[in-house]
Design a protein around this motif. Structure first.
Motif, mmCIF file in Angstrom:
data_model
loop_
_atom_site.group_PDB
_atom_site.id
_atom_site.type_symbol
_atom_site.label_atom_id
_atom_site.label_comp_id
_atom_site.label_asym_id
_atom_site.label_seq_id
_atom_site.Cartn_x
_atom_site.Cartn_y
_atom_site.Cartn_z
ATOM 1 N N GLY A 177 -7.444 -7.045 2.158
ATOM 2 C CA GLY A 177 -8.199 -5.822 2.406
ATOM 3 C C GLY A 177 -8.408 -5.482 3.859
ATOM 4 N N VAL A 178 -7.471 -5.867 4.725
ATOM 5 C CA VAL A 178 -7.727 -5.700 6.154
ATOM 6 C C VAL A 178 -7.753 -4.228 6.559
ATOM 7 N N PHE A 179 -6.908 -3.386 5.969
ATOM 8 C CA PHE A 179 -6.906 -1.974 6.364
ATOM 9 C C PHE A 179 -8.210 -1.305 5.956
ATOM 10 N N ALA A 180 -8.689 -1.600 4.763
ATOM 11 C CA ALA A 180 -9.969 -1.054 4.324
ATOM 12 C C ALA A 180 -11.108 -1.575 5.197
ATOM 13 N N SER A 181 -11.029 -2.847 5.585
ATOM 14 C CA SER A 181 -12.085 -3.429 6.415
ATOM 15 C C SER A 181 -12.135 -2.773 7.789
ATOM 16 N N LEU A 182 -10.972 -2.549 8.382
ATOM 17 C CA LEU A 182 -10.935 -1.928 9.700
ATOM 18 C C LEU A 182 -11.388 -0.472 9.642
ATOM 19 N N TYR A 183 -10.825 0.278 8.683
ATOM 20 C CA TYR A 183 -11.203 1.685 8.548
ATOM 21 C C TYR A 183 -12.686 1.800 8.197
ATOM 22 N N GLY A 184 -13.129 0.999 7.217
ATOM 23 C CA GLY A 184 -14.514 1.078 6.777
ATOM 24 C C GLY A 184 -15.500 0.689 7.857
ATOM 25 N N SER A 185 -15.153 -0.316 8.661
ATOM 26 C CA SER A 185 -16.048 -0.708 9.746
ATOM 27 C C SER A 185 -16.244 0.438 10.728
ATOM 28 N N LEU A 186 -15.159 1.118 11.063
ATOM 29 C CA LEU A 186 -15.257 2.259 11.971
ATOM 30 C C LEU A 186 -16.050 3.394 11.339
ATOM 31 N N ASP A 208 6.875 -11.135 7.544
ATOM 32 C CA ASP A 208 7.634 -10.181 8.351
ATOM 33 C C ASP A 208 6.721 -9.032 8.749
ATOM 34 N N VAL A 209 6.442 -8.926 10.045
ATOM 35 C CA VAL A 209 5.474 -7.931 10.503
ATOM 36 C C VAL A 209 5.949 -6.507 10.241
ATOM 37 N N SER A 210 7.267 -6.299 10.065
ATOM 38 C CA SER A 210 7.766 -4.940 9.799
ATOM 39 C C SER A 210 7.219 -4.390 8.486
ATOM 40 N N LEU A 211 6.829 -5.297 7.572
ATOM 41 C CA LEU A 211 6.265 -4.848 6.304
ATOM 42 C C LEU A 211 4.922 -4.151 6.488
ATOM 43 N N LEU A 212 4.277 -4.396 7.614
ATOM 44 C CA LEU A 212 2.986 -3.760 7.885
ATOM 45 C C LEU A 212 3.137 -2.370 8.481
ATOM 46 N N GLY A 213 4.347 -2.015 8.889
ATOM 47 C CA GLY A 213 4.559 -0.770 9.620
ATOM 48 C C GLY A 213 3.890 0.447 9.015
ATOM 49 N N PRO A 214 4.126 0.755 7.731
ATOM 50 C CA PRO A 214 3.496 1.947 7.152
ATOM 51 C C PRO A 214 1.977 1.900 7.230
ATOM 52 N N GLY A 215 1.397 0.728 6.993
ATOM 53 C CA GLY A 215 -0.057 0.623 7.058
ATOM 54 C C GLY A 215 -0.588 0.796 8.461
ATOM 55 N N LEU A 216 0.119 0.223 9.437
ATOM 56 C CA LEU A 216 -0.309 0.371 10.832
ATOM 57 C C LEU A 216 -0.257 1.829 11.260
ATOM 58 N N ASP A 217 0.827 2.510 10.867
ATOM 59 C CA ASP A 217 0.965 3.925 11.226
ATOM 60 C C ASP A 217 -0.135 4.764 10.576
ATOM 61 N N ALA A 218 -0.403 4.484 9.299
ATOM 62 C CA ALA A 218 -1.419 5.269 8.578
ATOM 63 C C ALA A 218 -2.800 5.040 9.173
ATOM 64 N N LEU A 219 -3.106 3.786 9.510
ATOM 65 C CA LEU A 219 -4.415 3.500 10.105
ATOM 66 C C LEU A 219 -4.560 4.219 11.441
ATOM 67 N N GLY A 220 -3.484 4.249 12.226
ATOM 68 C CA GLY A 220 -3.522 4.967 13.492
ATOM 69 C C GLY A 220 -3.750 6.451 13.299
ATOM 70 N N ARG A 221 -3.060 7.048 12.306
ATOM 71 C CA ARG A 221 -3.233 8.486 12.060
ATOM 72 C C ARG A 221 -4.649 8.797 11.581
ATOM 73 N N MET A 222 -5.167 7.982 10.685
ATOM 74 C CA MET A 222 -6.465 8.274 10.077
ATOM 75 C C MET A 222 -7.635 8.036 11.023
ATOM 76 N N THR A 223 -7.454 7.132 11.969
ATOM 77 C CA THR A 223 -8.571 6.803 12.866
ATOM 78 C C THR A 223 -8.394 7.325 14.285
ATOM 79 N N GLY A 224 -7.159 7.646 14.652
ATOM 80 C CA GLY A 224 -6.896 8.049 16.024
ATOM 81 C C GLY A 224 -6.897 6.892 16.996
ATOM 82 N N ARG A 225 -6.809 5.659 16.452
ATOM 83 C CA ARG A 225 -6.867 4.460 17.295
ATOM 84 C C ARG A 225 -5.674 3.564 16.996
ATOM 85 N N PRO A 226 -5.113 2.946 18.020
ATOM 86 C CA PRO A 226 -3.930 2.118 17.809
ATOM 87 C C PRO A 226 -4.279 0.724 17.303
ATOM 88 N N VAL A 227 -3.346 0.138 16.591
ATOM 89 C CA VAL A 227 -3.400 -1.304 16.349
ATOM 90 C C VAL A 227 -2.724 -1.956 17.552
#
Length: 502
Positions: A177-186, A208-227
């Protein structure tokens, strides 16, 4: 870097998300770049602490993690790096240490008046460090979005707001649940707090960190903050951990055949369990943390560690039958070691006439394996002793209210020995390689096991290698240029989640 010190707050989505690890890593990485850097944690809640020289030349106490972070920063550990230390004595009350010295007690509901003085001490200490260092890397506590505590917070966003610090939030992907935790904390923060949150770090990733790519991009778009980076999971980064949650991370190789088996009693209020870190580094030992008597039957060595509540944990020990199992272990001629509170439990009796651990006048019989008695006093012993034991030099540190009175038996550094039962009030003695090796050789001889294999691992060198590994990880997997821009320029203008992004 010159002029007024810059700073950064490393916050987390929860406890044990990796704040301490990331703070240590950044301190070592910056130190290797020639930056004069210091760690800081406004308020630490931990029973793992360390003695450092105080401003008056006497011993003082800070959280173990900040002591290690100072080593990572190649800075001299001092009380300003952890001005407030809470040492839980029960689920509802903590002993308070301010600038290294006992300050009083704090109940769970006491926030406004009592904590205002603690906040002042923390802010003063941070300003002091910022006046003397190029960069101060601050570590938050618990979760960054503890909104029930925000009104009087001076550790997470309250500190960031007061000191105008950019904030990086760390999330642990290993627990899910790391994406929810990061987004929710903000999202739970108010707009002024959100404005300082400048990026995210994902910790403990396996695969393989490439598997996180879509989630990293989405988190950046939704929060305006980079991973800012994804740190890979690494074994054995628990060395010097302050959080009891990290006890589970002390892994062993299931295929290995140990020369000796060590059972460490995991007391409810265990403190300074870093004492056994050096044992965990020994390749020919298997170290298990136990809470019931059964594993003691197959153990060669039993360790009773320190505790913040000796009398209460002694009652717990008896309630589970561990007292009988330890006595039987000693009767069979196997090795027992008690450290600080564990040493006191091995004695004949414990007295608390002044109510240091609760009601005044409490008394309890110990396990009776050593001829010593303990009396608690209000004055706290904070020392860095040294001497000789088992024919080799040894040192450690003392943090305790209980004074022991030793009777018959052989002298042992910081305590007493009776055959195969050892007690010491010195934390950290097993970090001395020659002493640890000599003690384990004696334990191996007692157990009829193969000797000549212990004390070969250099504990200090292992710690240094671990700190350099942490720095290597952030240099490779974190955008350090972006982190240093935050340190130099502060938080950039960023959107909030209450508005057009919702």
């Amino acid at each position: 870097m010159t002029g007024r010190a810059r700073g950064l707050l490393v916050a987390g989505t929860s406890s044990d998300a990796g704040k301490s690890v990331v703070t240590s890593a950044l301190c070592r990485a910056m130190a290797r770049r020639g930056i004069r850097v210091a760690p800081f944690k406004a308020q630490n809640m931990s029973n793992n602490s360390m003695v450092v020289p105080g401003p008056d030349g006497q011993g003082a106490e800070i959280g173990r993690a900040q002591w290690v972070q100072a080593l990572a920063a190649r800075a001299e550990p001092e009380t300003a790096m952890n001005p407030v230390l809470l040492k839980p004595g029960s689920d509802l009350r903590s002993h308070v240490v301010v600038r290294g010295r006992p300050f009083g007690r704090l109940a769970a509901g006491e926030f406004a008046g009592e904590r205002a003085a603690l906040a002042r001490a923390a802010h003063t200490a941070l300003e002091d460090l910022r006046s003397r260092y190029d960069v101060v890397v601050c570590e938050g506590a618990g979760g960054v979005a503890e909104i029930n505590l925000r009104a009087h917070d001076y550790v997470n966003m309250g500190l960031a707001r007061a000191a105008d610090l950019p904030v990086v939030v760390v999330g642990d992907i290993d627990r899910g649940g790391v994406f929810a935790s990061l987004y929710g904390s903000l999202a739970l923060l108010d707009p002024a707090d959100q404005a300082l949150v400048s990026g995210f770090v994902i910790n403990k990733f396996r695969g393989d960190v490439s598997l996180l790519g879509p989630g990293l991009d989405a988190l950046g778009r939704m929060t305006g903050r980079p991973v800012l980076g994804v740190l890979p999971w690494q074994r054995n980064l628990w060395l010097d951990s302050e959080d009891s949650l990290a006890l589970a991370d002390r892994e062993h190789d299931p295929a290995a055949t140990p020369v000796l088996r060590v059972a460490v009693v995991q007391l409810p209020r265990i403190s300074n369990f870093t004492d056994v870190d050096a044992l965990c580094l020994e390749p020919d030992l298997r170290v298990d943390f136990v809470t019931d008597p059964r594993p003691l039957a197959s153990a060669d060595v039993v360790v009773l560690p320190g505790t913040r509540a000796t009398l209460s944990d002694l009652e717990w020990l008896r309630s589970r039958g561990l007292d009988t199992a330890i006595a039987e272990h000693a009767r069979r001629g196997r090795t027992v070691l008690g450290v600080c509170g564990g040493c006191q439990m091995l004695g004949r009796a414990i007295h608390d006439p002044e109510g240091v651990e609760g009601a005044a006048g409490r008394r309890a019989d110990g396990l009776g394996l050593l001829d010593l008695e303990t009396v608690f006093t209000r004055d706290k012993v904070l020392r860095l002793p040294s001497g000789e034991g088992l024919g080799v030099p040894v040192g450690g540190y003392e943090i305790h209210h209980g004074r022991i009175r030793a009777g018959r038996g052989e002298p042992f550094p910081g305590g007493l020995r009776d055959g195969t039962v050892f007690g010491t009030m010195w934390h950290g003695s097993l970090e001395h390689d020659a002493f640890r090796g000599a003690w384990l050789e004696a334990a191996a001889e007692t157990a009829g096991a193969e000797g000549g294999r212990f004390g070969k691992v250099g504990f200090t060198a292992a710690r240094e290698a671990r700190l350099d590994l942490l720095a290597d990880l952030v240099e490779e997997h974190l955008d350090m240029d972006a982190v240093l821009r935050l340190v130099t320029d502060g938080a950039p203008a960023l959107p909030t989640l209450r508005g057009e992004l919702r």
